[in-house]
Design a protein around this motif. Structure first.
Motif, short mmCIF file in Angstrom:
data_model
loop_
_atom_site.label_atom_id
_atom_site.label_comp_id
_atom_site.label_asym_id
_atom_site.label_seq_id
_atom_site.Cartn_x
_atom_site.Cartn_y
_atom_site.Cartn_z
N ARG B 162 0.84 -1.20 0.00
CA ARG B 162 0.00 0.00 0.00
C ARG B 162 0.87 1.24 0.00
O ARG B 162 1.91 1.29 0.67
CB ARG B 162 -0.90 0.03 1.24
CG ARG B 162 -2.15 -0.83 1.14
CD ARG B 162 -3.36 -0.09 1.71
NE ARG B 162 -3.69 1.07 0.89
CZ ARG B 162 -4.45 2.08 1.28
NH1 ARG B 162 -4.97 2.10 2.48
NH2 ARG B 162 -4.68 3.10 0.47
N THR B 471 -7.62 -0.77 1.23
CA THR B 471 -7.79 0.49 0.49
C THR B 471 -9.07 1.15 0.98
O THR B 471 -9.96 0.49 1.54
CB THR B 471 -7.92 0.23 -1.01
OG1 THR B 471 -9.10 -0.57 -1.21
CG2 THR B 471 -6.72 -0.51 -1.56
N PRO B 472 -9.19 2.48 0.78
CA PRO B 472 -10.42 3.15 1.22
C PRO B 472 -11.66 2.48 0.63
O PRO B 472 -12.68 2.37 1.32
CB PRO B 472 -10.24 4.57 0.69
CG PRO B 472 -8.75 4.77 0.66
CD PRO B 472 -8.17 3.43 0.29
N ALA B 473 -11.57 1.99 -0.60
CA ALA B 473 -12.74 1.34 -1.20
C ALA B 473 -13.07 0.04 -0.47
O ALA B 473 -14.23 -0.24 -0.15
CB ALA B 473 -12.47 1.06 -2.67
N GLU B 474 -12.03 -0.75 -0.15
CA GLU B 474 -12.27 -2.00 0.60
C GLU B 474 -12.85 -1.70 1.98
O GLU B 474 -13.73 -2.41 2.47
CB GLU B 474 -10.95 -2.77 0.77
CG GLU B 474 -10.44 -3.39 -0.52
CD GLU B 474 -8.99 -3.91 -0.39
OE1 GLU B 474 -8.67 -4.91 -1.03
OE2 GLU B 474 -8.18 -3.30 0.35
N ARG B 475 -12.33 -0.64 2.59
CA ARG B 475 -12.84 -0.26 3.92
C ARG B 475 -14.31 0.14 3.84
O ARG B 475 -15.11 -0.22 4.69
CB ARG B 475 -12.04 0.90 4.49
CG ARG B 475 -10.74 0.53 5.11
CD ARG B 475 -10.27 1.59 6.10
NE ARG B 475 -10.10 2.90 5.49
CZ ARG B 475 -8.97 3.33 4.92
NH1 ARG B 475 -7.92 2.56 4.88
NH2 ARG B 475 -8.91 4.54 4.41
N ALA B 476 -14.63 0.91 2.80
CA ALA B 476 -16.01 1.39 2.67
C ALA B 476 -16.94 0.19 2.54
O ALA B 476 -18.04 0.16 3.10
CB ALA B 476 -16.13 2.30 1.46
N LYS B 477 -16.47 -0.81 1.83
CA LYS B 477 -17.29 -1.99 1.63
C LYS B 477 -17.48 -2.77 2.95
O LYS B 477 -18.57 -3.25 3.26
CB LYS B 477 -16.62 -2.90 0.60
CG LYS B 477 -17.60 -3.62 -0.30
CD LYS B 477 -16.89 -4.29 -1.45
CE LYS B 477 -17.36 -5.73 -1.57
NZ LYS B 477 -16.34 -6.63 -2.06
N ALA B 645 -11.29 8.58 4.12
CA ALA B 645 -11.09 8.24 2.71
C ALA B 645 -9.72 8.64 2.21
O ALA B 645 -9.25 8.13 1.19
CB ALA B 645 -12.19 8.89 1.88
N GLU B 646 -9.06 9.58 2.92
CA GLU B 646 -7.69 9.97 2.52
C GLU B 646 -6.65 9.20 3.33
O GLU B 646 -5.49 9.60 3.36
CB GLU B 646 -7.48 11.47 2.71
CG GLU B 646 -8.06 12.34 1.60
CD GLU B 646 -9.57 12.50 1.75
OE1 GLU B 646 -10.01 12.83 2.87
OE2 GLU B 646 -10.29 12.25 0.77
N ASP B 647 -7.08 8.15 4.01
CA ASP B 647 -6.16 7.31 4.79
C ASP B 647 -5.56 8.00 6.00
O ASP B 647 -4.47 7.64 6.44
CB ASP B 647 -5.03 6.76 3.90
CG ASP B 647 -5.50 5.65 2.98
OD1 ASP B 647 -6.26 4.78 3.45
OD2 ASP B 647 -5.12 5.66 1.80
#
Ligand code: FES
Ligand code: FES
Lengths: 175, 990
Positions: B162, B471-477, B645-647
């Protein structure tokens, strides 16, 4: 010592903290296991079982010994002292124990019994030790919690108290 | 309401824990009784770093009286799954090998017997057949395209990669005046508590439920991992901890896989199972801190002001990724700029697997691996610019008016005045005198240096930080994860006495003492009247995923929530008393064992009576109070938000400050490091118990000293484990510990109920690099990795040194590469027979059987291929091995090459030797030999220091016996033979 058969069990007798005890063991049973699991005296701890850490230290005939390197059958007839014998009575700590408590000389307490037994044995023979001598005695033990400084301080304090309190250290119940 | 009597900063009261522990009355896991019929487990472990598991032969073990079962990985396949990490990867992280072993010490079978002695006898009789695979030990080597791959389904050893950017690192690097990089290879070490792991487990098939007692320390998020690995819902895993634990330092998180193993074994065998780990198992098979390769680059100006950092971190988690890993890599994510105001940061984080012990929690958890490069870099910047390192540190510190300070990577630093704390440390710690000592020492030609370190010690971890690996996308999911629920329960019994239960699972830190004081103060009763219990039972006590003993969360979080629970209960009691006294609750005070009127001391009720009211006289309790019997409070700080979302990662709640400096001297002749003075300044907020804080600092310091100078979990290039005893893995003793000057500065945390911050891990983060900076200063070095062993320092002195060493000392030799343990030797002996006769003897299996030391039976498979059963002893480790010997390069009767392997339960080895026969001119033969051999497995781990001698004994013994067999030696017989035997028995080559 008579030759013992590995296949059979043997009764071994010794005194522990002044009380006559017998326990049935194999010829290979370690003194640590005989004390802990045979007699239920779990105050003596096992940290390495290879003679380095000192957690298992007890006094055998007045000399400090690693119980994990001692066969139970080899203690036949011996006078063994363990941490359970250090107090002045139920609920009453001895001088050395009380000094440990005052100085925060223990955290998890796992190493403590061994260190107490080494210091107790040493102070009986050397009532007026220097800081360096006590550091060397404690240096025979591993403690992972305290950083040792409070243990050295407690040992010095206890030695001073024992000297002050007793005219004839060898005659009195120690620590 | 009556806040009177609260006095949390109390003198260092003696601990309630101590009298029992000092009298041998502790109740550690191995001190507790077990149910009748409980079986004892011994574990058969892999001697190989990487091999296919071909077959396990249980038969011999099962014939042994007392042995009840031998359980293998395939026996548990259906009832268990792996221990899931925080990352979705195709790594089946089971607690026991099924068809492949991936590190030395990996469990391959469990022997269950009536007692431990018999279980170990049985383990010795389990024969396992392996087919070796190439191993990879070095994290960088593991990334090379044709490196051996540990987990085929993943396709490579790279588990995660990452990249992060905060601020404008590109801009900052392109406009910076200077830039400079350090590369650090941080080694492996471990916490090594004095008590090892223990588990007692049973299974009830009717309820499909497990009851597991383990000296587990948390985090209890792992409860979910264990339940899942055992394939039961959470409420069918009752996990309990014993009342006492012999230290942990993070390490006892790693008992979890063994809890799974013993629970599953208990299910298979239908009886309770107990397992107590021994020290050899602990060093090889418990848990290690991660080793990490870091390249850290800074962009800075002429004053040494750092504008940007670029972190490239390669984290080595060992053979399996087990929960909560790769948390070590992300625990510090909010703290990657340390104590400094640096706005631009770039980070690349990679996680790799290698053939070593899987990693987990170890005190400092990720901190040492971060501060080592960061603080080495600050010193390098100063050297590069010709500035004082202290000035460079000071210039970069976060200014006092910036708090609460949001770091570039997302942590919110709660409070501090770093510059003032540093200035006080420099003054009170006596830096100017130390500089004088350095000048004086150097004037005398001694090697003396001074090191500095500034560090921020994070505590109270955000349970959501680890999701930054996604990743932010994986986290959002997956949905947000955050917080750190702490909990305490206070119970009033029918006689009005107070019991406190917390889920902090202390490992010797004295939580019971501190909590008794805090709760007693709130109720206005003596601390001795409050009883605190800390053994946890997940079926009955309040707990949550953040429960446990880690991330130095006790003072900040647990003490705070106990305060909260007690306060709530006190407020209820105040209303109960107010109703009876006909007063307002606000007018009551709790003090002196009474609840009394603030203005009229004669209007009072005894505390105990008020406390018992809800039991005996609920009718007297005002309706809106409910009942005042038990209060459970949970508390999670709002500052611990989920990664955004910006880590940005608010990885921890509290941030203490540490500033260390030290003066060290390196002995020119021996390389021994002497610490002349060490000063450590701590700002850990409000101190709840000075004696315990001092204990944490001193204990942490000595562990850090070990990590810096003495301790390393060493692996050979082939993955053999080489530090398997406490005589190899060296913990500091009282004689190695220097004087330590501890200073304090107090910035209360605005984020915690009592203003306290954690203090348990700071020196593990700051001390290793502080010592290294001092050594680098002493030796004028740019690059320096741990551990700072005498051998390494002696070699560095020799490199740096033009001056010849004083007479009488051997010149320094380069340190042996850790892990190179090739045994080499050569020798010669004279035999009375002619070369042809000796040659014939060498090829005769009967002769070989009689001359190979310890051989039971030699079989000739072909003229040049033999097998044998051999009993060999190395130091204390005696074992049976299967030997396989081939002869090649035959040049009869002048020479032959012998290639052999031995393998057995205790280890394996291989080597080649060249034997030459020459006529000695008087009818006899001079036999010469050279050999090279390497040994792995348990023998290598525990007997490393003895192997050379043992090899000499065995090989010397072989030729001595051959000489006897060939008709005696050239010299008079008896005396020489006796001598050879005596020498052989003492390890000296005849
Ligand atoms: S247990 Fe005996 S010395 Fe460690
Ligand atoms: S007090 Fe824990 S090991 Fe010494």
């Amino acid at each position: 010592m008579p030759k013992l058969s590995a296949a059979s069990r043997h009764s071994v007798s010794f005194t522990v903290n002044g009380v006559a005890r017998s326990v049935e063991v194999e010829s290979r049973t370690l003194l640590t296991d005989a004390l802990r699991h045979g007699l239920g005296m779990t105050g003596t701890h096992v940290g390495c079982e290879h003679g380095v850490c000192g957690s298992c230290t007890v006094a055998i005939d007045g000399t400090m010994a690693r119980a994990c390197l001692t066969l139970a059958v080899a203690a036949e007839g011996c006078d063994i002292r363990t941490v359970e014998g250090l107090g002045l009575g139920p609920g009453r700590l001895g001088v050395l124990q009380a000094a440990f408590k005052r100085h925060h000389a223990l955290q998890c307490g796992f190493c403590t019994a061994g260190i107490l037994m080494s210091l107790d044995t040493y102070l009986r023979r050397h009532p007026d030790p220097s800081r360096e001598e006590l550091t060397l005695v404690i240096g025979g033990h591993l403690c992972r919690c305290t950083g040792y400084a409070p243990i050295v301080a407690a040992a010095l304090d206890a030695a001073a108290e024992l000297r002050g309190a007793q005219k004839h250290p060898e005659e009195t119940a120690h620590a | 309401m009556g806040i009177q009597g609260e006095q949390f900063i109390r003198p260092s009261v003696e601990r309630v824990e101590d009298a029992t522990l000092l009298s041998g009355g502790g109740r550690y896991i191995d001190d507790l009784g077990t149910r009748p019929g409980t079986l004892h487990a011994a574990i058969v472990r892999s001697p190989h770093a990487h091999a296919d598991l071909l077959a396990i032969d249980k038969a011999a073990a099962l014939t042994l009286p007392g042995v009840v079962a031998v359980i293998t990985g395939s026996d548990l396949l259906d009832i268990t799954t792996g221990l899931v990490p925080a990352l979705r990867v195709s790594v089946d992280a089971r607690a026991i090998a099924v068809d492949r072993v991936r590190y030395v010490g990996e469990p391959v079978a469990i022997v269950l017997a009536a007692d431990r002695y018999r279980a170990e006898d049985g383990a010795d009789l389990v024969t396992v057949r392996y087919r070796g695979r190439p191993a990879v030990v070095d994290p960088e080597a593991a990334l090379i395209p044709d490196a051996p791959v540990l987990h085929g389904d993943v396709g490579s050893n790279l588990m995660s990669d990452r990249s992060f950017a905060y601020g404008d690192p590109d801009g900052a690097f392109s406009t910076a005046l200077h830039s400079l990089a350090v590369t650090v290879r941080y080694p492996r070490n471990t916490g090594s508590p004095m008590e090892c792991y223990g588990v007692v487990a049973e299974y009830d098939p009717h309820e499909d439920a497990y009851d597991v007692l383990a000296n587990f320390q948390g985090p209890f998020s792992i409860h979910a991992v264990i339940a899942r690995a055992l394939k039961v819902p959470g409420n069918r895993l009752r996990l309990r901890t014993p009342p006492d634990s012999g230290g942990s330092f993070g390490v006892k998180q790693g008992v979890a896989p063994y809890a799974v193993l013993m629970a599953a074994a208990a299910r298979v065998v239908g009886r309770p199972v107990k397992w107590v780990e021994d020290r050899l198992e602990h060093l090889a098979g418990s848990v290690s801190a991660t080793n990490r390769v870091t390249i850290l680059t800074a962009a800075f100006d002429a004053e040494g002001r750092v504008a940007a950092l670029d972190w490239d971190q390669l984290e080595d988690c060992g053979a399996y990724l087990r929960a909560p890993e790769p948390a070590t890599l992300y625990r510090m994510h909010g703290n990657m700029t340390g104590a400094y105001a640096i706005s631009h940061v770039r980070i690349r984080n990679r996680v790799v697997l290698t053939n070593k012990l899987p990693t987990g929690l170890v005190r400092g958890f990720g901190g040492p691996q971060v501060y080592y490069p960061l603080e080495r870099l600050m010193q390098r910047i100063a050297r590069h610019l010709g500035l004082d390192p202290l000035d460079v540190i000071r210039r970069n510190l976060i200014p006092a008016d910036a708090f609460p300070y949001r770091t570039a990577t997302g942590a919110l630093y709660d409070s501090g005045d770093y510059r003032q704390a540093l200035d006080i440390a420099v003054g009170d710690g006596g830096l100017s005198a130390l500089l004088g000592r350095r000048d004086a020492a150097r004037a005398e030609g001694r090697i003396y240096g001074i090191g500095f370190t500034a560090a921020v010690e994070p505590s109270v971890s955000n349970m959501g930080y680890i999701t930054a690996v996604l990743t932010p996308a994986e986290r959002a999911k997956a949905g947000p994860k955050n917080g750190a629920q702490s909990t305490a329960t206070i119970t009033l019994d029918p006689v009005g006495t107070v019991t406190v239960q917390v889920a902090s699972v202390p490992q010797g830190q004295g939580h019971r003492t501190v909590l008794a004081g805090i709760v007693a103060d709130i109720f206005g009763i003596p601390p001795a009247q409050v009883r605190v219990t800390t053994d946890l039972d997940t079926a009955k006590d309040a707990w949550s995923i953040a429960s446990g003993n880690y991330s130095s969360r006790f003072a900040a979080a647990v003490a705070g929530v106990a305060h909260l629970a007690a306060t709530r209960l006190r407020d209820k009691l105040a209303r109960i008393a107010a109703a009876q006294l006909n007063l307002k609750a606000e007018d009551l005070v709790f003090a002196g064992g009474r609840v009394s009127s603030r203005t009229n001391p004669d209007a009072f009720l005894p505390f105990a009576r008020v406390a018992a009211t809800s039991h005996w006289s609920p009718g007297l309790v005002p309706d809106d109070v409910g009942s005042a019997i038990r209060e459970t409070a949970f508390w999670t700080p709002p500052e611990l938000t989920a990664p955004d979302a910006e880590d940005h990662v608010a990885s921890s709640l509290c941030h203490g400050f540490i500033f260390d400096f030290c003066g060290v001297e390196v002995d020119r002749a021996t390389g021994k490091l002497r610490i002349d003075r060490y000063v450590t300044m701590h700002d850990c907020g409000v101190i709840l118990h000075p004696g315990m804080v001092e204990g944490q600092v001193r204990g942490g310091f000595v562990q850090a000293l070990g990590a810096a100078v003495y301790e390393e979990l060493v692996y050979g290039e082939d993955g053999a484990f080489l530090s398997g005893t406490l005589a190899d893995y060296l913990l500091p003793t009282a004689t190695e510990v220097p004087d330590l000057r501890i200073l304090h500065f107090t910035s209360p945390s605005p984020f915690t109920p009592l203003g306290a911050k954690g203090v348990g891990e700071g020196n593990c983060m700051s001390t290793p690099v502080c010592l290294a900076n001092a050594v680098a200063d002493a030796l004028d070095l740019d690059t320096l990795d741990l551990p700072l062993t005498p051998a390494k320092l002696r070699a560095l002195v020799a490199e740096a040194d033009e001056v010849p060493p004083p007479a009488g000392h051997r010149p320094a030799t380069p340190a042996a590469k850790p892990g190179d343990r090739t045994l080499r030797g050569a020798g010669a002996t004279v035999v009375a027979a002619a070369p042809e006769a000796v040659w014939a003897l060498l090829l005769d299996p009967d002769v070989l059987a009689s001359v190979i030391p310890g051989a039971h039976g030699v079989k000739k498979l072909s003229d040049t291929h033999f097998t044998a059963d051999v009993t060999l002893g190395v130091g204390p480790v005696k074992g049976r091995y299967a030997a396989d010997i081939t002869l090649s390069d035959l040049d009869p009767p002048r020479g032959a090459t012998l290639t052999g392997t031995v393998s057995g339960g205790l280890g394996d080895g291989g080597g080649t030797g060249r034997v030459t026969l020459e006529p000695d001119g008087s009818g006899g033969t001079r036999i010469g030999y050279t050999y090279e051999a390497a040994v792995g497995g348990k023998v290598a781990a525990v007997g490393g220091r003895l192997l050379d001698g043992a090899a000499r004994v065995v090989i010397g013994g072989f030729f001595a016996a051959l000489a006897r067999r060939a008709g005696g030696t050239g010299q008079p017989g008896l005396m020489r033979r006796l001598l050879a035997r005596v020498l052989a028995s003492t390890g000296v080559r005849p």
